[in-house]
Each structure stands twice: as structure tokens, then as C-alpha cells.
Design a protein around this motif. Structure first.
Motif, PDB file in Angstrom:
ATOM      1  N   THR A   1       0.849  -1.182   0.000  1.00 37.38           N
ATOM      2  CA  THR A   1       0.000   0.000   0.000  1.00 37.38           C
ATOM      3  C   THR A   1       0.888   1.236   0.000  1.00 37.38           C
ATOM      4  O   THR A   1       1.804   1.344   0.819  1.00 37.38           O
ATOM      5  N   ALA A   2       0.604   2.155  -0.908  1.00 36.25           N
ATOM      6  CA  ALA A   2       1.371   3.403  -1.003  1.00 36.25           C
ATOM      7  C   ALA A   2       0.404   4.580  -1.027  1.00 36.25           C
ATOM      8  O   ALA A   2      -0.435   4.686  -1.925  1.00 36.25           O
ATOM      9  N   GLN A   3       0.519   5.437  -0.014  1.00 36.75           N
ATOM     10  CA  GLN A   3      -0.277   6.661   0.035  1.00 36.75           C
ATOM     11  C   GLN A   3       0.527   7.729  -0.706  1.00 36.75           C
ATOM     12  O   GLN A   3       1.377   8.407  -0.150  1.00 36.75           O
ATOM     13  N   LEU A   4       0.243   7.871  -2.012  1.00 43.09           N
ATOM     14  CA  LEU A   4       1.045   8.771  -2.848  1.00 43.09           C
ATOM     15  C   LEU A   4       0.810  10.229  -2.497  1.00 43.09           C
ATOM     16  O   LEU A   4       1.697  11.071  -2.680  1.00 43.09           O
ATOM     17  N   ALA A   5      -0.381  10.540  -2.039  1.00 39.86           N
ATOM     18  CA  ALA A   5      -0.760  11.885  -1.634  1.00 39.86           C
ATOM     19  C   ALA A   5      -1.940  11.735  -0.693  1.00 39.86           C
ATOM     20  O   ALA A   5      -2.528  10.648  -0.597  1.00 39.86           O
ATOM     21  N   PRO A   6      -2.328  12.785   0.022  1.00 40.19           N
ATOM     22  CA  PRO A   6      -3.481  12.643   0.913  1.00 40.19           C
ATOM     23  C   PRO A   6      -4.734  12.139   0.205  1.00 40.19           C
ATOM     24  O   PRO A   6      -5.570  11.486   0.821  1.00 40.19           O
ATOM     25  N   GLN A   7      -4.859  12.412  -1.100  1.00 41.36           N
ATOM     26  CA  GLN A   7      -6.048  12.019  -1.841  1.00 41.36           C
ATOM     27  C   GLN A   7      -5.838  10.790  -2.717  1.00 41.36           C
ATOM     28  O   GLN A   7      -6.778  10.348  -3.385  1.00 41.36           O
ATOM     29  N   THR A   8      -4.628  10.235  -2.740  1.00 41.25           N
ATOM     30  CA  THR A   8      -4.342   9.174  -3.711  1.00 41.25           C
ATOM     31  C   THR A   8      -3.662   7.993  -3.038  1.00 41.25           C
ATOM     32  O   THR A   8      -2.678   8.154  -2.320  1.00 41.25           O
ATOM     33  N   ARG A   9      -4.216   6.821  -3.292  1.00 46.26           N
ATOM     34  CA  ARG A   9      -3.660   5.599  -2.727  1.00 46.26           C
ATOM     35  C   ARG A   9      -3.555   4.534  -3.815  1.00 46.26           C
ATOM     36  O   ARG A   9      -4.457   4.370  -4.637  1.00 46.26           O
ATOM     37  N   VAL A  10      -2.440   3.795  -3.785  1.00 45.81           N
ATOM     38  CA  VAL A  10      -2.235   2.668  -4.690  1.00 45.81           C
ATOM     39  C   VAL A  10      -2.074   1.405  -3.848  1.00 45.81           C
ATOM     40  O   VAL A  10      -1.336   1.404  -2.856  1.00 45.81           O
ATOM     41  N   THR A  11      -2.774   0.346  -4.254  1.00 47.94           N
ATOM     42  CA  THR A  11      -2.666  -0.944  -3.582  1.00 47.94           C
ATOM     43  C   THR A  11      -2.314  -2.005  -4.609  1.00 47.94           C
ATOM     44  O   THR A  11      -3.014  -2.146  -5.621  1.00 47.94           O
ATOM     45  N   ALA A  12      -1.231  -2.716  -4.368  1.00 44.15           N
ATOM     46  CA  ALA A  12      -0.822  -3.808  -5.248  1.00 44.15           C
ATOM     47  C   ALA A  12      -0.820  -5.099  -4.437  1.00 44.15           C
ATOM     48  O   ALA A  12      -0.350  -5.119  -3.290  1.00 44.15           O
ATOM     49  N   SER A  13      -1.333  -6.166  -5.008  1.00 41.96           N
ATOM     50  CA  SER A  13      -1.384  -7.433  -4.277  1.00 41.96           C
ATOM     51  C   SER A  13      -1.152  -8.597  -5.225  1.00 41.96           C
ATOM     52  O   SER A  13      -1.385  -8.504  -6.435  1.00 41.96           O
ATOM     53  N   TYR A  14      -0.688  -9.680  -4.635  1.00 38.17           N
ATOM     54  CA  TYR A  14      -0.460 -10.915  -5.385  1.00 38.17           C
ATOM     55  C   TYR A  14      -0.704 -12.073  -4.431  1.00 38.17           C
ATOM     56  O   TYR A  14      -0.376 -11.990  -3.230  1.00 38.17           O
ATOM     57  N   SER A  15      -1.289 -13.140  -4.912  1.00 39.49           N
ATOM     58  CA  SER A  15      -1.436 -14.342  -4.093  1.00 39.49           C
ATOM     59  C   SER A  15      -1.126 -15.562  -4.940  1.00 39.49           C
ATOM     60  O   SER A  15      -1.441 -15.604  -6.136  1.00 39.49           O
ATOM     61  N   TYR A  16      -0.484 -16.523  -4.291  1.00 41.52           N
ATOM     62  CA  TYR A  16      -0.192 -17.807  -4.923  1.00 41.52           C
ATOM     63  C   TYR A  16      -0.719 -18.896  -4.010  1.00 41.52           C
ATOM     64  O   TYR A  16      -0.340 -18.986  -2.836  1.00 41.52           O
ATOM     65  N   ASP A  17      -1.618 -19.724  -4.535  1.00 36.90           N
ATOM     66  CA  ASP A  17      -2.190 -20.838  -3.793  1.00 36.90           C
ATOM     67  C   ASP A  17      -1.865 -22.136  -4.512  1.00 36.90           C
ATOM     68  O   ASP A  17      -2.032 -22.247  -5.728  1.00 36.90           O
ATOM     69  N   ASP A  18      -1.405 -23.115  -3.758  1.00 35.50           N
ATOM     70  CA  ASP A  18      -1.066 -24.433  -4.298  1.00 35.50           C
ATOM     71  C   ASP A  18      -1.749 -25.470  -3.426  1.00 35.50           C
ATOM     72  O   ASP A  18      -1.375 -25.658  -2.267  1.00 35.50           O
ATOM     73  N   ASP A  19      -2.771 -26.116  -3.976  1.00 38.05           N
ATOM     74  CA  ASP A  19      -3.599 -27.053  -3.228  1.00 38.05           C
ATOM     75  C   ASP A  19      -3.458 -28.446  -3.824  1.00 38.05           C
ATOM     76  O   ASP A  19      -3.683 -28.637  -5.024  1.00 38.05           O
ATOM     77  N   ARG A  20      -3.102 -29.420  -2.996  1.00 38.03           N
ATOM     78  CA  ARG A  20      -3.065 -30.822  -3.413  1.00 38.03           C
ATOM     79  C   ARG A  20      -3.852 -31.633  -2.391  1.00 38.03           C
ATOM     80  O   ARG A  20      -3.652 -31.472  -1.187  1.00 38.03           O
ATOM     81  N   ARG A  21      -4.728 -32.511  -2.859  1.00 37.58           N
ATOM     82  CA  ARG A  21      -5.513 -33.331  -1.941  1.00 37.58           C
ATOM     83  C   ARG A  21      -6.080 -34.544  -2.662  1.00 37.58           C
ATOM     84  O   ARG A  21      -6.154 -34.578  -3.901  1.00 37.58           O
ATOM     85  N   VAL A  22      -6.484 -35.538  -1.866  1.00 31.56           N
ATOM     86  CA  VAL A  22      -7.192 -36.688  -2.402  1.00 31.56           C
ATOM     87  C   VAL A  22      -8.590 -36.257  -2.814  1.00 31.56           C
ATOM     88  O   VAL A  22      -9.256 -35.505  -2.095  1.00 31.56           O
ATOM     89  N   THR A  23      -9.034 -36.695  -3.981  1.00 31.25           N
ATOM     90  CA  THR A  23     -10.381 -36.394  -4.455  1.00 31.25           C
ATOM     91  C   THR A  23     -11.337 -37.410  -3.840  1.00 31.25           C
ATOM     92  O   THR A  23     -11.345 -38.580  -4.216  1.00 31.25           O
ATOM     93  N   ASP A  24     -12.137 -36.964  -2.903  1.00 31.90           N
ATOM     94  CA  ASP A  24     -13.033 -37.846  -2.150  1.00 31.90           C
ATOM     95  C   ASP A  24     -14.474 -37.581  -2.571  1.00 31.90           C
ATOM     96  O   ASP A  24     -15.017 -36.504  -2.319  1.00 31.90           O
ATOM     97  N   ARG A  25     -15.096 -38.567  -3.208  1.00 32.72           N
ATOM     98  CA  ARG A  25     -16.454 -38.404  -3.721  1.00 32.72           C
ATOM     99  C   ARG A  25     -17.524 -38.953  -2.775  1.00 32.72           C
ATOM    100  O   ARG A  25     -18.691 -39.048  -3.137  1.00 32.72           O
ATOM    101  N   GLY A  26     -17.158 -39.320  -1.564  1.00 35.78           N
ATOM    102  CA  GLY A  26     -18.147 -39.736  -0.590  1.00 35.78           C
ATOM    103  C   GLY A  26     -18.663 -41.145  -0.811  1.00 35.78           C
ATOM    104  O   GLY A  26     -17.966 -42.011  -1.342  1.00 35.78           O
ATOM    105  N   VAL A  27     -19.934 -41.363  -0.400  1.00 31.35           N
ATOM    106  CA  VAL A  27     -20.541 -42.697  -0.447  1.00 31.35           C
ATOM    107  C   VAL A  27     -21.747 -42.668  -1.377  1.00 31.35           C
ATOM    108  O   VAL A  27     -22.359 -41.619  -1.580  1.00 31.35           O
TER     109      VAL A  27
END
Length: 697
Positions: free
Chosen positions: A233-259
Motif C-alpha cells: 500500500t502506497a499513500q502517494l498523496a493525501p487524496q491518492t492511494r495505490v494498492t498492489a497485491s499478489y497471491s499464490y495458492d497451491d492445493d493438493r488433496r485426495v479427491t473424495d467423492r463420498g458414499v
């Protein structure tokens, strides 16, 4: 150790935690500070510079108090999620009445909102996040469920509502480092970290990260999740703000289809049996989301924001799946599915607030452009000899191979949208909300195996009208009307057949009356009655057999009531009840006229409470209830009604360290909370406990 013995030991441990806490009130609170179950920023109007929230209220894209939003909204704050020790979105939504869970085939978030099924009505900070995967909450400040058709704000889809996650952002001027660690009785554990560091007076960096390993009572089930999310987050001026974001998600799991089902209900006695191949039933999702947002206040009530988001989704899952049983043998099927998707979204909003004591106006003008490219392919399982196997505690899967690709498709989706909304305040007691959204929806698909193209361009206008009457301070009565649409390609837009390309989109129309009441400063009570009509569903032509017409209709009617906030100095609560009644009004591709909608419980209760005995000791108590429901539109398989009770205990050791114990399914009830059709029914976890630490520096 038996479950009963374990319960006694854990509850005794909780009592032991209480002893030193009752002896001393020296601690000033846990590392997270005071608990907050009511997101106050969206109950009161944001600060004058418009930065109180990223989008003001998510329901209007303007800095509007929640009490002045003419639609049902439920929310789960970060404090409540921490108190419940909840890490995944699908777990959190079980505590939102009006939302019921689909199993998502064991590899994705999938829900019913007011009876409407969706895999795509998920949003991150108001921008679409529509791929099929499981969403973690390690970098999320709040979860919002906005109910009813609402195309004006969210565009196509969102027929029953939309689920928005509000991200954690960097905070200039603050320094903190927080962490959590927990482990449960099945061996699953989670580690989380949250670091905020100013880089200068007006610039700050925040990093959230997590590592989690999954386990449960189900045979062979396991998995792990890695996530990291830096934001600047960068407050460039009292009236101006810039927000930069990034996310990385890595999900591994057994595929369980129930009964599978048997004799009109879930197959009993096999809640731990895995009906698949643990070496083949695997799912993996890698998700990158990068976003850049600019906020600027021009003065004189005029503010603007512009956001660009890029998302890349890489997904593969494979499963052997039960398709039925006669009580002695099980029939199996299977496939492997891959999806690659890239989304680019650009959105800009201009908000002008003007007027004085008599007349006030909040005008929203917005535009949005989306480009989505998707490739999807599937290979089916071919069994060497038979696809049947004896029913047993441990299923032996017959030999099989993967056949060549049975489908391969490519799609390109481009949408261009413009929307206009006026919120007009007339005196102190009346407000009007009116708006229109125009969408140009251009979809091109190709069946790469058959070489068959498909495509359609739709231009739709979606209205929204609302009247709010405020007879006294702290009470709003409202009536609203809103529409949404969904093209016939479905919510993932993977393929559009030449036949389906002739049809107009499905239409959702929501009529709602309700109230929002703040009896005290930190409590909000809500109530709503609604009717949601779905029309333009494909149906067989009654006059010309073999042909299809858009004559299918369904309706859901219901009401809901809820309350959230600090009821007293020591009691925080989020309580809700929903009644839903829905059926197919006409025969359609879903089923025959008169059939009750699938996975639509008539009654739902969700209640979570935290009681702080003193600054060091607290207890939590939760209840979830769903009445019986049908697993599918066939109305032949019933998921029985259930009640689940959860509990928790919290002890603050010091300003920088606290301990918590969470118990789920305290009374060890056996129940089945979700399904994917009649033969993929998910057994719930039995009694389980999680012990965790929260710490800060």
C-alpha cells in the motif's frame, strides 16, 4: 483412546485452562485485540476520504452503510473465523443460513444460495474469481454473502447471490507480526503468519502466508495447501492511494467423492470407506492472482477507483467414483479432467456524493471489461473387465486404464459492461436506489475433437430498484427488485453447442422486503422475506417431441432473520435462521413440474457465540442445523436432517500469546451435510478437536 474418553479429557483440559484465568484478570486481551463479529466499517459510513473500505459497501460499490443496503447480506469477520478455527471457505459457509453446500466432486467450492447452484459466483474484493477450486482464508479479512439476484453490481450469474472475500491489505504506520499454529485429533495441522512493515511513512508491505496439511476420518484422505500473499500500500498523496497485491495458492488433496445411496438415503455403515483409488483420486490446483488498484479523491464529494486483475488457474483432478450400489456390489466410473484458465479484468468506478440536509445523492458510474480464455479436456476410465466390485470396508477397484480424450474444448469469453446507480436521499426518512447495468456478452467455443464451433453474443440490461424508509434512527425498512441473467453455456462457459446457441440466457428475478435494525451501537438485526423466480430454463417442447423450448420455470420463497455483533460487553454473536421453499413450476431439463429443488433444506439454523468471562478466559458455542433435503432433482434420495454442536475455549496467557481449543461435532452426530447427485454423498466428520496457539510480536 475412544471419542468419549477424548471428549472428557479435552473438556477437563478446558476447565483446567479456566482455573488460572479466573484467578487473575491481568491480561489485557489476546494478540488479535478485541474481538469483533460486526464489520463496523460497513455499518457506519466510511471516512470522508472514501478509503474506509476498498469498495465502500460491496453491495453498492459506494461508501454506503450496511443498514441502508436494500438486500440480505450475511458476513463472517476475521475474528469469528479465528475463534472458530476455520481455514477454508467451504467450512466457513456452513455458518451462513440460506447457503447449503454441494460436495463439489471433492475438488472445488460449490454452493446453493437461495436454492440456486453455482460454481462461479465467487469474488475477491468485488472482482470475479470464477474457476473451480478450493479457496483458503489465510489472507482474508471478511467473507460476505450478498443474497438475491444482483447483476447490477456483479454482472451475469449471481442468480441466488454472490460470495465476496475481502482481502487483508498493508497498513501504513503500523508494525505487527502475528502467527497461528494448530493441530487436530486426526493429525491435520496449520501454520499461519501475518507480517506488516512500513517501508516509509506512507508505504507499507504486508505478507500473509500459510502451510496446511489435511486429514480426516475418511480412509486414505490427505492433502496439503501452501499459500503466500504479499500486498503493498502506497499513500502517494493525501487524496491518492495505490494498492498492489499478489497471491499464490497451491492445493493438493485426495479427491473424495463420498458414499453412494442405498434404499433412498446415504449408504450406512461405510462413513470411512473410500470408494476410489487413493493413487488415482488426486486433485491439484495452482492459482496466481495479481491486482493493482488506484483510489483517488478529487474533492467536493467526487472519488474514483480503477483496478486491473490478472488471474491464472491451472487445475487437474482425477477420480474413481461410485455410481450406485445394490447393497452387495458397487458400480464404479471414473475420469481425469484438466482445466487451464486466464482471466484479465479491468474495472473503474466514479462515485459522486452531493447534497445537504434535505436532499442527498450518491451517484455511481462504472465500467468493466473481462477477457477469459479456458481450455478443458477429459479422459474417461476404461475398466479392463468389469466396473463392479464387492461392497466392503475397503473397496478393491478393478483394473482400469485411461482412455484417449473423450472431450477437449476451448473457449474465449469477452464481456463489456457499463452500469449506473443513483442512491437518492429525501430528507431523513426516505432513500431510493435505482440503477441499470448493460452487458455485452461474447462467447466463442470450439469442440476440438469434433471440430464443432459454437458462439453467441448477448446484450442484456439488468435493473435494480430499492426503496428504504427510516422511521427512526437505527431502523431501515426496505423493498427491492433486481434481475440477473445466465447464458445457456452454464456458469463455467466451457462449451456452447450449436443448438444451445439459439437460446436466450436464463433469467433470475428477485423480489424482497426486509428490515435492518441497530437496537444498540454494536448490534445489527436483519430480517427479509423474498421470492426468487428462475425462468428461460430449457424444457422439452410439449407440442413437438424431441424439440427444446425455453419454458422451464422454478421458484424459491422464504424468509430469514439474523443478528450479529456485541450483544453485551462479554457476549459476541452471529445468529441466523432461514426458511426456504422451492419447486420446479414447470417441467424442464432439471426435472418434472412439482419437484422440490435439490439440496434445499426447508429450515436452516446457524449460530456462533463467544462469551468472555474475563479478559483472559472465553468460551465459544455454535449450532448448525439443516432439515432434510433431496440430494437431486429426482427427489428419490434424502439427506436426513441434522443438528451439529461446536464448542471452544480461549485462554490469554499474555498480551502476546493465547491458547484456544475448538471442538467440532461435540456430540459425535453421524450426518451427511452435502452431496453431488444421488451417489456422491459426503459423510460429516465425527467428533474432532483442534488445539491452537496465537502469538504476536
Amino acid at each position: 483412546m475412544t471419542h468419549l474418553t477424548l471428549r472428557i479429557a479435552l473438556l477437563a483440559g478446558a476447565a483446567g485452562m479456566a482455573a488460572p484465568a479466573l484467578a487473575s484478570d491481568a491480561a489485557d486481551g489476546d494478540p488479535a485485540g478485541e474481538r469483533d463479529y460486526l464489520p463496523r466499517e460497513i455499518v457506519v459510513t466510511g471516512a470522508a476520504d472514501g478509503y474506509g473500505l476498498e469498495d465502500g459497501s460491496s453491495a453498492t460499490r459506494t461508501p454506503t452503510p450496511l443498514i441502508d443496503v436494500p438486500q440480505g447480506v450475511s458476513f463472517l469477520t476475521a475474528d469469528q473465523l479465528e475463534d472458530q478455527s476455520i481455514r477454508q471457505l467451504n467450512e466457513a459457509l456452513r455458518y451462513v443460513p440460506g447457503v447449503s453446500m454441494e460436495t463439489g466432486e471433492g475438488h472445488r467450492d460449490e454452493v446453493f444460495i437461495r436454492g440456486q447452484e453455482t460454481t462461479a459466483d465467487f469474488y475477491l474484493d468485488g472482482l470475479r474469481d470464477d474457476a473451480q477450486y478450493y479457496r483458503s482464508l489465510y489472507n482474508i479479512e471478511r467473507v460476505e454473502v450478498l443474497k438475491g439476484a444482483n447483476a447490477l453490481i456483479f454482472g451475469r450469474g449471481a442468480g441466488g447471490g454472490a460470495i465476496n472475500r475481502v482481502s487483508k491489505t498493508a497498513r501504513p504506520g503500523e508494525v505487527f507480526a502475528r502467527g497461528q499454529a494448530s493441530v487436530d485429533t486426526f493429525g491435520a495441522f496449520a501454520l499461519l503468519g501475518d507480517l506488516n512493515q512500513p517501508l516509509s511513512g506512507d508505504v507499507a508491505l504486508r505478507i500473509n502466508g500459510t502451510y496446511e496439511e489435511f486429514d480426516s476420518h475418511r480412509d486414505f484422505y490427505e492433502g496439503r495447501f501452501i499459500g503466500i500473499a504479499p500486498t503493498l500500500t502506497a499513500q502517494l498523496a493525501p487524496q491518492t492511494r495505490v494498492t498492489a497485491s499478489y497471491s499464490y495458492d497451491d492445493d493438493r488433496r485426495v479427491t473424495d467423492r463420498g458414499v453412494p445411496s442405498f434404499q433412498g438415503g446415504p449408504l450406512r455403515g461405510h462413513d470411512e470407506t473410500f470408494f476410489g483409488d487413493p493413487d488415482f483420486n488426486r486433485a491439484r490446483a495452482k492459482v496466481h492472482i495479481a491486482k493493482l488498484r488506484l483510489d483517488h479523491a478529487f474533492g467536493a464529494g467526487l472519488t474514483a477507483n480503477a483496478t486491473v486483475q490478472y488471474a491464472d488457474y491451472d487445475k487437474i483432478y482425477a477420480n474413481i467414483v461410485p455410481s450406485g450400489t445394490d447393497g452387495e456390489t458397487v458400480t464404479l466410473g471414473g475420469y481425469q479432467d484438466t482445466t487451464a484458465r486466464e482471466n484479465v479484468i479491468g474495472q473503474a468506478n466514479l462515485v459522486w456524493q452531493a447534497g445537504g440536509e434535505g436532499i442527498g445523492s450518491t451517484l455511481l458510474i462504472g465500467v468493466e471489461a473481462v477477457r477469459q480464455d479456458t481450455q478443458n479436456a477429459r479422459r474417461t476410465v476404461a475398466f479392463d473387465d468389469t466396473n463392479e466390485t464387492p461392497l466392503a470396508d475397503r473397496i478393491v477397484v478393478p483394473p482400469y486404464t485411461l482412455a484417449p480424450a473423450s472431450r477437449s474444448r476451448d473457449s474465449q469469453l469477452e464481456t463489456l459492461s457499463a452500469y449506473l446507480q443513483e442512491q437518492l436521499r429525501i430528507g431523513d426518512h426516505v432513500e431510493l436506489v435505482a440503477g441499470l447495468r448493460w452487458d455485452r456478452f461474447d462467447l466463442d467455443t470450439r469442440d476440438l475433437i469434433g471440430g464443432t464451433p459454437g458462439g453467441r453474443v448477448d446484450e442484456k440490461v439488468s435493473p435494480r430498484l430499492g426503496l428504504i424508509v427510516k422511521p427512526v434512527t437505527g431502523l431501515s425498512l426496505y423493498a427491492s427488485f433486481a434481475e440477473s441473467f445466465l447464458p445457456q453455456a452454464g456458469d463455467q462457459f466451457l462449451i456452447l453447442s450449436p443448438g444451445d446457441s439459439e437460446f436466450e440466457p436464463e433469467k433470475f428475478t428477485n423480489y424482497e422486503i426486509g428490515l435492518k435494525w441497530a437496537p444498540v451501537e454494536d448490534v445489527l438485526v436483519t430480517a427479509a422475506a423474498f421470492r426468487l423466480d428462475r425462468t428461460n430454463t430449457r424444457a422439452p417442447d410439449p407440442d413437438q417431441p424431441g424439440l427444446v423450448v425455453l419454458a422451464g420455470e422454478s421458484r424459491v420463497e422464504g424468509f430469514e432473520i439474523g443478528a450479529a455483533g456485541a450483544v453485551t460487553d462479554f457476549w459476541q454473536a452471529n445468529l441466523g435462521y432461514t426458511y426456504l421453499d422451492g419447486e420446479l413450476l414447470t417441467t424442464s431439463s432439471f426435472g418434472p413440474a412439482g419437484a422440490r429443488l435439490q439440496q434445499l433444506p426447508r429450515h436452516q439454523v446457524a449460530a456462533w457465540n463467544r462469551f468472555d468471562i474475563n479478559p483472559s478466559l472465553g468460551f465459544g458455542l455454535g449450532v448448525v442445523h439443516q432439515s432434510k433435503q433431496y440430494a437431486s432433482f429426482s427427489n428419490t434420495v434424502v439427506l436426513p436432517a441434522y443438528w451439529r454442536v461446536d464448542a471452544a475455549a480461549y485462554y490469554t496467557v499474555s498480551d502476546n500469546l493465547s491458547v484456544q481449543l475448538n471442538v467440532e461435532n461435540l456430540f459425535d452426530e453421524s450426518y451427511y451435510p452435502s452431496a453431488h447427485g444421488n451417489n456422491n454423498i459426503q459423510p460429516a466428520e465425527p467428533f474432532s478437536a483442534r488445539i491452537g496457539l496465537r502469538f504476536a510480536f
